[in-house]
Design an enzyme around this catalytic site. Structure first.
Site, PDB file in Angstrom:
ATOM      1  N   LYS A 171      -5.041  49.012  30.863  1.00 16.83           N
ATOM      2  CA  LYS A 171      -4.353  47.791  30.428  1.00 16.83           C
ATOM      3  C   LYS A 171      -4.635  46.588  31.323  1.00 16.83           C
ATOM      4  CE  LYS A 171      -0.023  48.976  32.711  1.00 16.83           C
ATOM      5  NZ  LYS A 171       0.971  50.041  32.678  1.00 16.83           N
TER       6      LYS A 171
ATOM      7  N   ARG B 215      13.207  52.154  34.666  1.00 19.02           N
ATOM      8  CA  ARG B 215      12.514  51.399  33.636  1.00 19.02           C
ATOM      9  C   ARG B 215      12.703  52.220  32.359  1.00 19.02           C
ATOM     10  NH1 ARG B 215       6.246  49.456  33.864  1.00 19.02           N
ATOM     11  NH2 ARG B 215       5.967  51.427  32.748  1.00 19.02           N
TER      12      ARG B 215
HETATM   13  C1  LIG Z   1       0.751  51.000  33.522  1.00 22.78           C
HETATM   14  C2  LIG Z   1       1.249  52.372  33.335  1.00 22.78           C
HETATM   15  C3  LIG Z   1       0.597  53.439  33.976  1.00 22.78           C
HETATM   16  C4  LIG Z   1      -0.534  53.238  34.958  1.00 22.78           C
HETATM   17  O1  LIG Z   1       0.011  52.818  36.162  1.00 22.78           O
HETATM   18  P1  LIG Z   1      -0.901  52.633  37.491  1.00 22.78           P
HETATM   19  O2  LIG Z   1       0.083  52.359  38.569  1.00 22.78           O
HETATM   20  O3  LIG Z   1      -1.815  51.506  37.220  1.00 22.78           O
HETATM   21  O4  LIG Z   1      -1.617  53.911  37.708  1.00 22.78           O
HETATM   22  C5  LIG Z   1       1.066  54.716  33.729  1.00 22.78           C
HETATM   23  N1  LIG Z   1       2.099  54.946  32.901  1.00 22.78           N
HETATM   24  C6  LIG Z   1       2.761  53.946  32.261  1.00 22.78           C
HETATM   25  C7  LIG Z   1       3.902  54.276  31.379  1.00 22.78           C
HETATM   26  C8  LIG Z   1       2.354  52.629  32.484  1.00 22.78           C
HETATM   27  O5  LIG Z   1       3.013  51.644  31.856  1.00 22.78           O
END
Ligand SMILES: *Cc1c(COP(=O)(O)O)cnc(C)c1O
Length: 368
Positions: free
Chosen positions: A36, A131
């Protein structure tokens, strides 16, 4: 070559992905690459798949749809709970989504039935970061209702720590996730394919000898892209932290007093780095302005080159001092990036994205 630009080294990204995929496979853990922060940039996703990443995670349905159009065939995981208004698109393009809401799950089931598809569900459990996630006490009842929805397949449970309140994965919360997985399997006499332990914040815990127990899946973005773990921003051993860097151009270089003068009020960007007040110091310093600002990047997440100190930023300017180095107009400087800086730069229409290999820059045709 235009500036500002992100220089993306696919060889280094391949190395990071390969290293983590192998390291985690040794612990029985599969990796979803979360793209993302790059807006699902095709070349990066393609590189990850070549390095053994088995599935791709994305937060936006638009990006998932673009990945489908580009011919990516591995499972695509929507890592954010679907909007009720987008369930049809989610079912049509994402194979799996992270979920926390029964209303959304019902709508996904209805959309899947209508489209003659089966949609995978990773049920997110809240384990302290506050969250997304249902509370552990509600898990059994929610799982039971999902299992009754014919067009949904419960892929497993997952959790997400670190992102909201910086809660670290530890023996307690990770143990809880494993125990919840086993309890669900026993209660409903089934095997869940995924016990999804989290994101890049899980890596220090694993590296320190944490027992994965039932955890067999992680969703990794920052570690693959920037070679760092998010909780303390420390480099992960064996990974490149400069696979992606930002190059900006100097538009003013001069000596100026180190302190501003005149009556002082507020600045336009309170969150940006700004010069500490050093009363009475009127020393002249070598300063430069770069054509880079809040419209391009999150300046607070820039790591300057050695010898350069960031003194401030506003929408279009980055102010730096470089005592050890004489900068000239037209010079370029290279910065390393935090995750938030990378995300903003990738999202900015003013920042080019250039693929480079090894240390030499590829032809500018590879920028866009
Ligand atoms: C963005 C996201 C990740 C990836 O997180 P990183 O810290 O970049 O590894 C994993 N799980 C969810 C639900 C996320 O929103």
């Amino acid at each position: 070559m235009s500036a500002p630009r992100l220089e993306i080294n696919l060889q280094k990204l391949h190395h990071n992905a390969r290293t983590l995929v192998k390291r985690l496979a040794g612990q029985g853990i599969a990796v979803t690459g979360v793209s993302k922060a790059t807006l699902g940039m095709f070349e990066i996703v393609h590189t990850w798949l070549g390095a053994g990443v088995g599935s791709i995670g994305e937060s936006r349905i638009e990006t998932i749809e673009a990945l489908v159009r580009s011919g990516i065939t591995v499972p695509l995981l929507l890592v954010r709970s679907p909007m009720l208004s987008q369930v049809d698109r989610v079912v049509a393009s994402a194979s799996i989504s992270c979920n926390t809401d029964l209303g959304v799950l019902n709508a996904l089931a209805a959309a899947a039935k209508q489209q003659g598809r089966r949609h995978g569900v990773l049920l997110m459990v809240e384990l302290g970061d506050l969250r997304e996630g249902i509370l552990p006490a509600d898990l059994e009842s929610v799982a039971q209702q999902i299992l009754a929805m014919a067009n949904l397949q419960l892929m497993g449970i997952g959790t997400n720590l670190g992102c909201q309140n910086g809660i670290a994965p530890d023996a307690q919360n990770m143990g809880d996730l494993s125990r919840l997985t086993t309890a669900l399997e026993q209660r409903f006499h089934l095997t869940l394919p995924w016990c999804s332990g989290g994101n890049s914040a899980n890596l220090p815990w694993l590296a320190a000898g944490g027992d994965p127990a039932r955890i067999n899946h992680l969703r990794l973005g920052e570690a693959l892209l920037l070679g760092r773990e998010p909780l303390h921003r420390t480099a992960i051993p064996g990974l490149h932290t400069d696979a992606i860097s930002l190059v900006a151009e100097v538009i003013e270089a001069t000596h100026k007093p180190s302190q501003p003068w005149g009556e002082r009020g507020r600045t336009s960007f309170e969150g940006s780095p700004s010069a500490p007040r050093r009363e009475g110091s009127s020393q002249r310093v070598q300063r430069a302005l770069l054509a880079l600002g809040e419209q391009d990047v999150d300046p607070a997440g820039l790591i300057p080159p050695r010898g350069t100190v960031i003194r401030g930023a506003s929408s279009d300017h980055l102010v730096v001092e470089s005592p050890g180095q004489l900068l000239a107009v037209g010079d370029e400087q290279r910065y390393q990036l935090s995750y938030s800086a990378l995300l903003r730069a990738m999202t900015s229409p003013f920042v080019d994205r250039c693929l480079v290999d090894g240390s030499s820059i590829a032809p500018s045709a590879r920028c866009r």
